[in-house]
Design a protein around this motif. Structure first.
Motif, PDB file in Angstrom:
ATOM      1  N   GLU A 275      11.710   6.419  19.537  1.00  0.00           N
ATOM      2  CA  GLU A 275      11.175   7.776  19.386  1.00  0.00           C
ATOM      3  C   GLU A 275      11.550   8.346  18.026  1.00  0.00           C
ATOM      4  N   GLN A 276      12.808   8.193  17.638  1.00  0.00           N
ATOM      5  CA  GLN A 276      13.245   8.707  16.340  1.00  0.00           C
ATOM      6  C   GLN A 276      12.598   7.937  15.195  1.00  0.00           C
ATOM      7  N   LEU A 277      12.472   6.617  15.362  1.00  0.00           N
ATOM      8  CA  LEU A 277      11.844   5.821  14.306  1.00  0.00           C
ATOM      9  C   LEU A 277      10.394   6.236  14.111  1.00  0.00           C
ATOM     10  N   LYS A 278       9.698   6.452  15.187  1.00  0.00           N
ATOM     11  CA  LYS A 278       8.288   6.841  15.085  1.00  0.00           C
ATOM     12  C   LYS A 278       8.136   8.175  14.363  1.00  0.00           C
ATOM     13  N   GLU A 279       9.074   9.092  14.580  1.00  0.00           N
ATOM     14  CA  GLU A 279       9.021  10.386  13.904  1.00  0.00           C
ATOM     15  C   GLU A 279       9.133  10.246  12.390  1.00  0.00           C
ATOM     16  N   HIS A 280       9.724   9.134  11.925  1.00  0.00           N
ATOM     17  CA  HIS A 280       9.910   8.952  10.488  1.00  0.00           C
ATOM     18  C   HIS A 280       8.592   8.779   9.730  1.00  0.00           C
ATOM     19  N   PHE A 281       7.527   8.355  10.397  1.00  0.00           N
ATOM     20  CA  PHE A 281       6.263   8.215   9.671  1.00  0.00           C
ATOM     21  C   PHE A 281       5.814   9.564   9.115  1.00  0.00           C
ATOM     22  N   LEU A 375      -1.234   5.572   2.780  1.00  0.00           N
ATOM     23  CA  LEU A 375      -2.638   5.353   2.441  1.00  0.00           C
ATOM     24  C   LEU A 375      -3.551   6.005   3.473  1.00  0.00           C
ATOM     25  N   PHE A 376      -3.225   5.813   4.739  1.00  0.00           N
ATOM     26  CA  PHE A 376      -3.964   6.490   5.801  1.00  0.00           C
ATOM     27  C   PHE A 376      -3.145   6.429   7.084  1.00  0.00           C
ATOM     28  N   ARG A 377      -3.498   7.316   7.999  1.00  0.00           N
ATOM     29  CA  ARG A 377      -2.987   7.258   9.372  1.00  0.00           C
ATOM     30  C   ARG A 377      -4.135   7.580  10.309  1.00  0.00           C
ATOM     31  N   GLU A 378      -4.501   6.625  11.104  1.00  0.00           N
ATOM     32  CA  GLU A 378      -5.547   6.802  12.102  1.00  0.00           C
ATOM     33  C   GLU A 378      -4.883   6.711  13.462  1.00  0.00           C
ATOM     34  N   HIS A 379      -4.598   7.893  14.019  1.00  0.00           N
ATOM     35  CA  HIS A 379      -3.799   7.998  15.232  1.00  0.00           C
ATOM     36  C   HIS A 379      -2.445   7.347  14.953  1.00  0.00           C
ATOM     37  N   ASN A 380      -2.129   6.253  15.582  1.00  0.00           N
ATOM     38  CA  ASN A 380      -0.829   5.622  15.361  1.00  0.00           C
ATOM     39  C   ASN A 380      -0.935   4.275  14.650  1.00  0.00           C
ATOM     40  N   LEU A 381      -2.027   4.061  13.948  1.00  0.00           N
ATOM     41  CA  LEU A 381      -2.173   2.912  13.059  1.00  0.00           C
ATOM     42  C   LEU A 381      -2.046   3.433  11.640  1.00  0.00           C
ATOM     43  N   ALA A 386       2.050   0.904  -2.417  1.00  0.00           N
ATOM     44  CA  ALA A 386       2.855   1.170  -3.607  1.00  0.00           C
ATOM     45  C   ALA A 386       2.447   0.171  -4.673  1.00  0.00           C
ATOM     46  N   ASP A 387       2.905   0.413  -5.888  1.00  0.00           N
ATOM     47  CA  ASP A 387       2.572  -0.435  -7.023  1.00  0.00           C
ATOM     48  C   ASP A 387       3.794  -1.207  -7.491  1.00  0.00           C
ATOM     49  N   ASP A 388       3.530  -2.384  -8.038  1.00  0.00           N
ATOM     50  CA  ASP A 388       4.549  -3.109  -8.791  1.00  0.00           C
ATOM     51  C   ASP A 388       4.283  -2.838 -10.260  1.00  0.00           C
ATOM     52  N   PRO A 389       5.110  -2.024 -10.924  1.00  0.00           N
ATOM     53  CA  PRO A 389       4.806  -1.657 -12.311  1.00  0.00           C
ATOM     54  C   PRO A 389       4.893  -2.827 -13.279  1.00  0.00           C
ATOM     55  N   ALA A 390       5.602  -3.890 -12.888  1.00  0.00           N
ATOM     56  CA  ALA A 390       5.762  -5.027 -13.786  1.00  0.00           C
ATOM     57  C   ALA A 390       4.541  -5.933 -13.803  1.00  0.00           C
ATOM     58  N   THR A 391       3.819  -6.026 -12.672  1.00  0.00           N
ATOM     59  CA  THR A 391       2.717  -6.991 -12.575  1.00  0.00           C
ATOM     60  C   THR A 391       1.358  -6.352 -12.321  1.00  0.00           C
ATOM     61  N   GLY A 392       1.350  -5.093 -11.890  1.00  0.00           N
ATOM     62  CA  GLY A 392       0.097  -4.469 -11.496  1.00  0.00           C
ATOM     63  C   GLY A 392      -0.315  -4.797 -10.073  1.00  0.00           C
ATOM     64  N   ASP A 393       0.502  -5.602  -9.358  1.00  0.00           N
ATOM     65  CA  ASP A 393       0.205  -5.916  -7.963  1.00  0.00           C
ATOM     66  C   ASP A 393       0.356  -4.670  -7.095  1.00  0.00           C
ATOM     67  N   LYS A 394      -0.249  -4.759  -5.920  1.00  0.00           N
ATOM     68  CA  LYS A 394      -0.128  -3.700  -4.929  1.00  0.00           C
ATOM     69  C   LYS A 394       0.720  -4.198  -3.761  1.00  0.00           C
ATOM     70  N   PHE A 395       1.522  -3.288  -3.225  1.00  0.00           N
ATOM     71  CA  PHE A 395       2.217  -3.550  -1.973  1.00  0.00           C
ATOM     72  C   PHE A 395       1.479  -2.807  -0.870  1.00  0.00           C
ATOM     73  N   LEU A 396       1.395  -3.443   0.294  1.00  0.00           N
ATOM     74  CA  LEU A 396       0.717  -2.839   1.436  1.00  0.00           C
ATOM     75  C   LEU A 396       1.573  -3.052   2.679  1.00  0.00           C
ATOM     76  N   ALA A 397       1.911  -1.953   3.352  1.00  0.00           N
ATOM     77  CA  ALA A 397       2.638  -2.018   4.617  1.00  0.00           C
ATOM     78  C   ALA A 397       1.731  -1.492   5.719  1.00  0.00           C
ATOM     79  N   LEU A 398       1.629  -2.235   6.802  1.00  0.00           N
ATOM     80  CA  LEU A 398       0.797  -1.851   7.941  1.00  0.00           C
ATOM     81  C   LEU A 398       1.682  -1.719   9.175  1.00  0.00           C
ATOM     82  N   PHE A 399       1.484  -0.620   9.920  1.00  0.00           N
ATOM     83  CA  PHE A 399       2.333  -0.312  11.066  1.00  0.00           C
ATOM     84  C   PHE A 399       1.471  -0.013  12.295  1.00  0.00           C
TER      85      PHE A 399
END
Length: 617
Positions: A275-281, A375-381, A386-399
């Protein structure tokens, strides 16, 4: 790449960019310690609170430090922090000894380590020998303190080093913490007030302290003492990283706290509760714009591994988080760039816990990414990037934060209004018609604030049929879950006496939002009665808890969501064009030629964390 206006503010603060137009101001800024550079990336370390509460010993600190030096230092972990009340020789687990604490305090009103717990501190050496032990191993040493001046120093009218004033000249009872009454507020502007804080950090600098966590500073926010502490650290001549606690720090004070501290709490104490972890979003999304160089919103510690050995909350256990939830925790803290302070007993780590702490690809997201945002929140998805400034790559986290949903309060057989410590009696009477019901569901929900002290009591619960009354406590419950701790009969969830609104009761149930207690009802009973109230342990904490009590006589649980769901993200949402290479940072698996849409399955309560690279020319 500067990620937001707030970061631009911080960058300007750090480098004194106004020098060209304000040369005098720039010279003054250049003479001040550049404390943001002391922790330019989120601090990573261990803190004794989650496993040892206020009772940690020198031997236990050394054992955790030795483990860190052997197993974690190469991954960037470096701080070892002794948490609360290291100055009390007879403190107790699962609470504080406030009856007859054995204080250890010097002639100038400054607490010093209890030598029975920290033998190397004997003879006035303080924490210097322990700090030296860590420094030899390439680690850094930190301590926890409470905001203010010790009550015992005020009572003894102890002198303040560098001032003609005594502790009795600088204090006020106003603002004293309700949950631990060791300290009084230091009143800024009084003769001796700044000198007292100066003397504290002069002492800590002489011990070799590298990190100080100051409690009871952020919620409510004590701006004058934040400023005095900042001046005292700067004056000490030592690079001491400043962490303010607990939270939520007021968002309105984000600029002020970032100009004075390296990290500040965004929540109250965080434990191994989904419950507490979910509140962190929601919390992390609110604070993401304020991430800056050397100034980090702090989502609190990592309650992983072995917890509760002698802690304030819960019993000796491995974390209650499932493996999926542990991946969620580490992924969110990393892409949010929270400081990483491990709370479990390090020597007790299993291989899985160690793997979470030594994944260098994941830790790199925490330490080096920029432009961190939801990036987005669709209900609980939920998706973060974030960016990697050294390479221009993107980081993506999905929950996938989907849960089995509960019926709304409107479908309850009875629902209280929101109960706070301002509610008369801090409670409401419960009287519910349960005619024909076969199951009773007692539900407590958080009232919607950021406070985690939602200790709730069902007092004197009874069943009646008009002629017979039966205490509910004589019946076993079928199931009982609580947002923190364990549902307890005859005691509060923290193990203390049941107490609501100043009244104690021997008959009742202690729980904590969000919670559900289920009973199979004997036939023939027609009414349920009780008193629903905020337990004294919640009412005493900072601004207190906020609760809603509900009684259901029909199953309030909605159908369980699928175990795994696809979370689609288009490359265009990330500002990329295909084909791309996607690397899973937890498994190391790589997928090439990804174009258009990327839509992996994510387990319920789980997370996936990726690096996405465009094709190199």
């Amino acid at each position: 790449m500067i990620q937001n206006p707030f970061a631009r503010f911080l960058t300007g603060f750090v480098v004194a960019a106004a020098a060209a137009v304000l040369p005098v101001a720039a010279q003054q800024a250049a003479s001040k310690p550049d404390f943001h550079q002391w922790a330019a990336t989120p601090p990573m370390g261990w803190n004794s609170w989650d496993c040892y509460g206020p009772t940690v010993t020198e031997a236990e600190v050394k054992a955790n430090a030795d483990y860190m030096a052997r197993n974690l230092k190469s991954s960037g972990w470096e701080y070892v922090v002794v948490d609360i009340r290291w100055y009390v020789g007879n403190d107790t687990a699962h609470g504080y000894n406030e009856k007859d604490p054995a204080w250890n305090i010097d002639a100038y009103g400054r607490f010093v380590p209890a030598p029975n717990r920290f033998p190397s501190a004997a003879g006035g050496q303080g924490f210097k020998p322990l700090a030296d032990y860590l420094h030899v191993r390439g680690l850094k040493f930190g301590i926890h303190i409470m905001r203010g001046v010790p009550v015992v120093a005020v009572q003894r009218r102890l002198p303040i080093l560098g001032s003609k004033a005594t502790a009795a000249d600088i204090y006020s009872k106003e603002g004293q913490a309700g949950w631990l009454r060791d300290m009084y507020t230091v009143v800024a502007g009084r003769p001796g007030a700044q000198e007292y804080y100066n003397s504290l950090f002069q002492l800590y600098a002489s011990w070799g302290v590298d990190f100080v966590k100051v409690d009871d500073l952020s919620s409510p926010y004590h701006k004058p003492e934040v400023e005095m502490i900042r001046r005292a650290i700067d004056r000490s001549g030592r690079r001491i990283v400043l962490s303010t606690s607990p939270g939520e720090t007021p968002v309105a004070e984000a600029r002020h706290v970032a100009a004075h501290a390296n990290m500040w709490r965004t929540v109250g104490d965080f434990w191994d509760s989904w419950e507490q972890l979910k509140e962190h979003f929601e919390v992390c999304n609110r604070w993401a714009p304020y991430i800056g160089v050397g100034a980090f919103p702090d989502a609190d510690m990592l309650p992983l591994g072995r917890l509760g050995i002698r802690a304030e909350r819960g019993d000796d256990r491995m974390t209650r988080f499932t493996r999926d939830e542990q991946y969620t925790l580490m992924s969110l803290w990393s892409i949010f760039r929270s400081p990483l302070m491990f709370g479990g007993d390090l020597p007790s780590n299993d291989a899985f816990t160690l793997s979470l702490l030594t994944n260098k690809d994941v830790l790199a997201v925490n330490q080096r990414s920029t432009h961190n945002r939801q990036l987005f929140r669709e209900h609980n998805l939920i998706a973060w990037t974030a960016d990697d400034p050294a390479t221009g790559d993107k980081f993506l986290a999905l929950f996938n934060a989907q849960d089995q949903e509960l019926a709304p309060a409107s479908e309850a057989a009875w629902a209280s209004s929101i109960i706070t410590r301002q509610t008369p009696g801090q409670s409401q009477p419960v009287d519910v018609d349960i005619s024909g019901a076969t199951t009773l569901y007692l539900n407590v929900r958080d009232g919607g604030d950021d406070i985690a002290w939602d200790h709730a009591d069902w007092l004197r619960p009874t069943l009646s049929n008009g002629t017979q009354t039966v205490p509910l406590s004589t019946l076993p419950w079928k199931t009982a879950t609580a947002g923190w701790g364990q549902v307890t009969a005859g005691k509060s969830v923290s193990g203390a006496d049941l107490q609501v609104g100043g009244q104690r009761s021997d008959d009742g149930i202690g729980t904590h939002s969000n919670s559900m207690i289920t009973y199979a009802l004997p036939a023939g009973f027609t009414r349920f009665r009780a008193t629903a109230g905020l337990d004294a342990a919640g009412a005493a904490q900072n601004t207190g808890g906020t609760l809603q009590f509900l009684v259901f006589t029909q199953n309030p649980f909605r159908p369980m969501p699928a175990d795994s769901v696809r979370i689609p993200v288009t490359l265009a949402q990330l500002g990329l064009r295909g084909p791309c290479t996607v690397r899973d940072l937890w498994t190391g698996q790589t997928t090439s030629g990804v174009a258009g849409e990327f839509a992996p399955y994510v387990r319920r309560h789980g997370a996936r964390l990726y690096r996405i690279s465009t094709a190199r020319k």
